[in-house]
Design an enzyme around this catalytic site. Structure first.
Site, PDB file in Angstrom:
ATOM      1  N   PRO A 125       0.821  -0.926   0.419  1.00 43.60           N
ATOM      2  CA  PRO A 125      -0.163  -0.124  -0.056  1.00 43.60           C
ATOM      3  C   PRO A 125       0.991   1.151   0.105  1.00 43.60           C
ATOM      4  O   PRO A 125       0.218   2.637  -0.368  1.00 43.60           O
ATOM      5  CB  PRO A 125      -1.356   0.223   1.196  1.00 43.60           C
ATOM      6  CG  PRO A 125      -0.941  -1.329   1.444  1.00 43.60           C
ATOM      7  CD  PRO A 125       0.507  -2.234   1.006  1.00 43.60           C
ATOM      8  N   GLU A 173       0.443  -9.740   7.751  1.00 50.75           N
ATOM      9  CA  GLU A 173       0.493  -8.962   8.352  1.00 50.75           C
ATOM     10  C   GLU A 173       2.028  -7.897   7.601  1.00 50.75           C
ATOM     11  O   GLU A 173       1.202  -6.756   7.745  1.00 50.75           O
ATOM     12  CB  GLU A 173       0.117  -8.214   9.981  1.00 50.75           C
ATOM     13  CG  GLU A 173       0.852  -7.146  10.241  1.00 50.75           C
ATOM     14  CD  GLU A 173      -1.245  -6.810  10.858  1.00 50.75           C
ATOM     15  OE1 GLU A 173      -1.390  -5.386  10.222  1.00 50.75           O
ATOM     16  OE2 GLU A 173      -2.021  -7.881   9.860  1.00 50.75           O
ATOM     17  N   ARG A 225       0.705  -7.671 -22.450  1.00 50.88           N
ATOM     18  CA  ARG A 225      -0.178  -6.783 -23.214  1.00 50.88           C
ATOM     19  C   ARG A 225       0.843  -5.942 -24.590  1.00 50.88           C
ATOM     20  O   ARG A 225      -0.548  -5.947 -25.666  1.00 50.88           O
ATOM     21  CB  ARG A 225      -1.548  -7.076 -23.334  1.00 50.88           C
ATOM     22  CG  ARG A 225      -1.650  -5.635 -21.969  1.00 50.88           C
ATOM     23  CD  ARG A 225      -3.516  -5.617 -21.549  1.00 50.88           C
ATOM     24  NE  ARG A 225      -4.108  -5.160 -22.885  1.00 50.88           N
ATOM     25  CZ  ARG A 225      -4.899  -4.570 -23.393  1.00 50.88           C
ATOM     26  NH1 ARG A 225      -3.726  -3.186 -23.013  1.00 50.88           N
ATOM     27  NH2 ARG A 225      -5.142  -4.043 -24.144  1.00 50.88           N
ATOM     28  N   ASP A 229      -6.353   2.264 -26.438  1.00 52.81           N
ATOM     29  CA  ASP A 229      -6.899   2.452 -24.568  1.00 52.81           C
ATOM     30  C   ASP A 229      -6.768   3.406 -23.705  1.00 52.81           C
ATOM     31  O   ASP A 229      -6.070   4.282 -23.801  1.00 52.81           O
ATOM     32  CB  ASP A 229      -5.884   0.776 -23.935  1.00 52.81           C
ATOM     33  CG  ASP A 229      -5.696  -0.358 -24.535  1.00 52.81           C
ATOM     34  OD1 ASP A 229      -6.501  -0.583 -25.184  1.00 52.81           O
ATOM     35  OD2 ASP A 229      -4.649  -1.228 -23.914  1.00 52.81           O
TER      36      ASP A 229
END
Length: 290
Positions: free
Chosen positions: A93, A120, A158, A173
């Site tokens: 994060p 954790e 991709r 895209d």
């Protein structure tokens, strides 16, 4: 292009290795995937990879030694293949948000080593010794880094030459520089009329300039409504033309100052092959994944 993944669940990566366009590209040898399980680098009979956190608190923390040994093995395997040392990215994060530009930069490189955390978090000493980058998908927490790593791999693979059947497909895209970093326009296919709803007339006209303008205007309108910050980013980079700004002004009922309008769209920079994904400026504590 080579991906090395340090994970407790190597079987999860069969999704990108065996299925869809990424699976076909893997079978063709356009990229390779190598999984390294930290349990294979433990020294005890229980193959322990985690322990309780110092200072107390809930959950367990992944130990530094098995992770570092797995990374070293991956780097040695890459060196034996003639590749240089790879960046080592932890899915966490605290990482910098992975985006289309990051995927393009990664696709132009020789690959990366991805660390999939669990529990954790990961012992900070491993992060400081081995991790060069930290990547996040967004402001949410997953139970492990594997799903995030799958997204990182898929988005980059991709974009490799020859992976998509139509080489220009990726250029259309959302977030691509060819769209000025904006959202893509809506798409339609057969039948021409579905349950009383027709395909927009410009798409049936055969007039390429009108079709291109319709798509551009729909892209601008959709982005202004859903992701207005992308409009501001494109404006700051000089990627919006006078015609774009005129249309946006019509949408919002306001005029754009003349000094904010670029007469021509500037061509975006293509990522260099030596580039690597951006590093988060500070890495205070890594949780499991995001």
């Amino acid at each position: 292009m080579r991906f090395d993944v340090v994970t407790l669940f190597p079987e999860m990566f069969g999704v990108v290795r065996d299925l869809g366009v990424t699976g076909r590209a893997h079978a063709q040898g356009r990229w390779s995937l190598h999984a390294w399980n930290p349990r294979d680098f433990t020294q005890d009979v229980h193959r322990t990879v985690d322990d309780r956190p110092y200072g107390g608190g809930p959950g367990m923390v992944m130990m530094a030694a098995p992770l570092e040994a797995a990374v070293n093995a991956a780097q040695e395997a890459r060196a034996a293949q003639g590749l240089g040392r790879a960046p080592v990215a932890l899915l966490a994060p605290v990482g910098r948000r992975y985006d289309q530009a990051g995927a393009e930069t990664l696709a132009a490189s020789d690959g990366i080593i991805l660390i999939c955390g669990r529990y954790e978090g990961v012992d900070q000493r491993f992060i400081e010794r081995c991790v060069t980058h930290e990547i996040s998908l967004g402001d949410f927490v997953l139970s492990g880094g594997e799903i995030a790593a799958l997204a990182v791999i898929d988005a980059a693979v991709r974009l490799l030459p020859g992976v998509l059947n139509d080489g220009d497909s990726a250029l259309q895209d959302s977030f691509n520089d060819t769209l000025s970093g904006l959202l893509d326009s809506p798409h339609y296919t057969r039948p021409e009329v579905y349950d009383g709803e027709s395909v927009p007339a410009p798409l049936l006209s055969g007039h390429h300039a009108n079709i291109a303008r319709w798509r551009r205007e729909r892209s601008l309108a959709l982005t202004a409504a859903r992701r207005p910050e992308l409009i501001e980013a494109a404006r700051a980079k000089g990627w919006l033309t006078k015609l774009d700004e005129r249309y946006l002004a019509e949408l919002g009922g306001t005029e754009v100052p003349a000094d904010k309008v670029s007469p021509h769209r500037r061509k975006p920079r293509k990522p260099a092959s030596g580039d690597v994904p951006p590093v988060a400026p500070d890495t205070p504590k890594a949780s499991d994944a995001s």
